[in-house]
Motif scaffolding. Sequence first.
Motif, mmCIF file in Angstrom:
data_model
loop_
_atom_site.group_PDB
_atom_site.id
_atom_site.type_symbol
_atom_site.label_atom_id
_atom_site.label_comp_id
_atom_site.label_asym_id
_atom_site.label_seq_id
_atom_site.Cartn_x
_atom_site.Cartn_y
_atom_site.Cartn_z
ATOM 1 N N UNK A 172 6.565 -35.055 6.085
ATOM 2 C CA UNK A 172 5.235 -35.622 5.807
ATOM 3 C C UNK A 172 4.312 -35.326 6.989
ATOM 4 N N UNK A 173 4.817 -35.555 8.195
ATOM 5 C CA UNK A 173 4.012 -35.305 9.395
ATOM 6 C C UNK A 173 3.633 -33.821 9.491
ATOM 7 N N UNK A 174 4.497 -32.966 8.965
ATOM 8 C CA UNK A 174 4.205 -31.529 8.982
ATOM 9 C C UNK A 174 3.250 -31.147 7.858
ATOM 10 N N UNK A 175 2.978 -32.094 6.966
ATOM 11 C CA UNK A 175 1.998 -31.854 5.907
ATOM 12 C C UNK A 175 2.562 -31.217 4.642
ATOM 13 N N UNK A 176 3.880 -31.263 4.472
ATOM 14 C CA UNK A 176 4.479 -30.657 3.272
ATOM 15 C C UNK A 176 4.063 -31.411 2.008
ATOM 16 N N UNK A 177 3.396 -30.717 1.110
ATOM 17 C CA UNK A 177 2.867 -31.370 -0.104
ATOM 18 C C UNK A 177 3.986 -31.966 -0.949
ATOM 19 N N UNK A 178 5.073 -31.223 -1.034
ATOM 20 C CA UNK A 178 6.197 -31.672 -1.844
ATOM 21 C C UNK A 178 6.749 -32.998 -1.298
ATOM 22 N N UNK A 179 6.834 -33.085 0.018
ATOM 23 C CA UNK A 179 7.366 -34.314 0.621
ATOM 24 C C UNK A 179 6.352 -35.447 0.585
ATOM 25 N N UNK A 180 5.065 -35.097 0.692
ATOM 26 C CA UNK A 180 4.036 -36.128 0.573
ATOM 27 C C UNK A 180 4.154 -36.767 -0.817
ATOM 28 N N UNK A 181 4.299 -35.923 -1.836
ATOM 29 C CA UNK A 181 4.425 -36.437 -3.208
ATOM 30 C C UNK A 181 5.640 -37.348 -3.323
ATOM 31 N N UNK A 182 6.731 -36.941 -2.677
ATOM 32 C CA UNK A 182 7.950 -37.752 -2.721
ATOM 33 C C UNK A 182 7.726 -39.095 -2.013
ATOM 34 N N UNK A 183 7.051 -39.040 -0.877
ATOM 35 C CA UNK A 183 6.772 -40.266 -0.116
ATOM 36 C C UNK A 183 5.888 -41.214 -0.934
ATOM 37 N N UNK A 184 4.940 -40.648 -1.675
ATOM 38 C CA UNK A 184 4.049 -41.482 -2.492
ATOM 39 C C UNK A 184 4.836 -42.126 -3.636
ATOM 40 N N UNK A 185 5.721 -41.363 -4.240
ATOM 41 C CA UNK A 185 6.564 -41.923 -5.303
ATOM 42 C C UNK A 185 7.410 -43.069 -4.743
ATOM 43 N N UNK A 186 7.881 -42.871 -3.523
ATOM 44 C CA UNK A 186 8.709 -43.916 -2.897
ATOM 45 C C UNK A 186 7.919 -45.209 -2.695
ATOM 46 N N UNK A 187 6.684 -45.111 -2.183
ATOM 47 C CA UNK A 187 5.924 -46.353 -1.950
ATOM 48 C C UNK A 187 5.484 -46.992 -3.265
ATOM 49 N N UNK A 188 5.445 -46.195 -4.340
ATOM 50 C CA UNK A 188 5.037 -46.752 -5.631
ATOM 51 C C UNK A 188 6.170 -47.493 -6.332
ATOM 52 N N UNK A 189 7.386 -47.272 -5.851
ATOM 53 C CA UNK A 189 8.528 -47.919 -6.503
ATOM 54 C C UNK A 189 8.677 -49.360 -6.025
ATOM 55 N N UNK A 190 9.069 -50.245 -6.947
ATOM 56 C CA UNK A 190 9.292 -51.632 -6.512
ATOM 57 C C UNK A 190 10.786 -51.960 -6.470
ATOM 58 N N UNK A 191 11.632 -50.960 -6.682
ATOM 59 C CA UNK A 191 13.088 -51.201 -6.599
ATOM 60 C C UNK A 191 13.453 -51.608 -5.172
ATOM 61 N N UNK A 192 14.265 -52.673 -5.025
ATOM 62 C CA UNK A 192 14.600 -53.157 -3.677
ATOM 63 C C UNK A 192 15.124 -52.068 -2.743
#
Length: 337
Positions: A15-35
């Motif tokens: 994410x820090x390197x700006x990889x779009x694919x990983x940014x998308x993954x990180x966004x999906x992660x914060x959108x999840x409410x699974x514990x």
Amino acid sequence: MVTMPIDVPELVEQVLAGSRQHIARALTLVESSKPAHREKAREMLRRLAPHTGDAIRVGISGVPGAGKSTFINAMGGKLIDEFDYKVAVLAVDPSSTRTGGSILGDRTRMGDLANRDEAFVRPSPSGGHLGGVARATREAMIVMEAAGYNVVLVETVGVGQSEVAVAGMVDTFLMLSVAGTGDQLQGIKKGILELADVVAVNKADGDNAGNARVSARDLSIAMKLVSSDADKRRVPVLTCSSYTEEGLDDVWQAIVDHRAYLEEDGSLQVRRTEQQREWLWNMVRNEILESLDTDLRVQQTAERIEAGLGTEATSALEGAEEILRAFARAVPNLPWA
Ligand code: GDP
């Protein structure tokens, strides 16, 4: 969907390197409410947070049809071409929690911008309540800023609650209005104008240009009325066209000026600290509500009590007490306990 396992240090690095694919993954992660995801998300955000704070955070609101997508598309392109900014577009759409889809932040409605390397457009997360959507968006901002996006535009629809949520995460709140829709009056009623730091009457082009100017003048008077504090900064009311791009420079300048104003008298820091305090309590409340909604034992008790309500076997008062006791018993096993 997030595929497990998630390697947080690797994700953070990418994410820090700006990889779009990983940014998308990180966004999906914060959108999840699974514990399990929440735990990973928190770890990720802790590591990303030190790399944030410098971006210009702008909320953009307006009734459907005011031209938000068209405006963001045009303004975003300008910010990239003329100022060398990297632009992230996020959205808070409370209706997406009901329909499962979002009309805000839709890539197809901001096609030019979404296709640029220097931009990242993310639709509103769906599912959960407004608090959950707002939480995910607030965390998405951290991801985007850490990934090097120095302008974050958060789009929301003009219905009240979501504006308050977005105002709680941005430095400057831009309200887009259009002449002749009467939304300026609705805006006053709903207190939305009170949240606005900059107002722009969009679609000031062609035959509409004159009406837009009149509307801007009316709004300017209305803004004075909603502001009771005589010393308070006067909120600029401008006109612009997202078609011809006329006036967009002035709107951006007003946004930059507002931020400079906040920085000058130290209120940017005060505002951000206050936002942190709000988020702190938002998160505590959210976690409690989410546990209440999802814990199996609490839910079983609740179902039993709800079924008994009509029969007078249970009163709401007793029922509430019983559900709270079930919740208290569940607490030690909850993910955050
Ligand atoms: P949103 O619902 O607020 O995102 O609004 P849209 O961006 O989808 O715009 C609604 C309609 O207004 C579309 O048909 C746009 O083409 C039109 N529109 C947007 N901006 C302008 C503008 O600056 N001038 C004119 N004349 N029309 C515009």
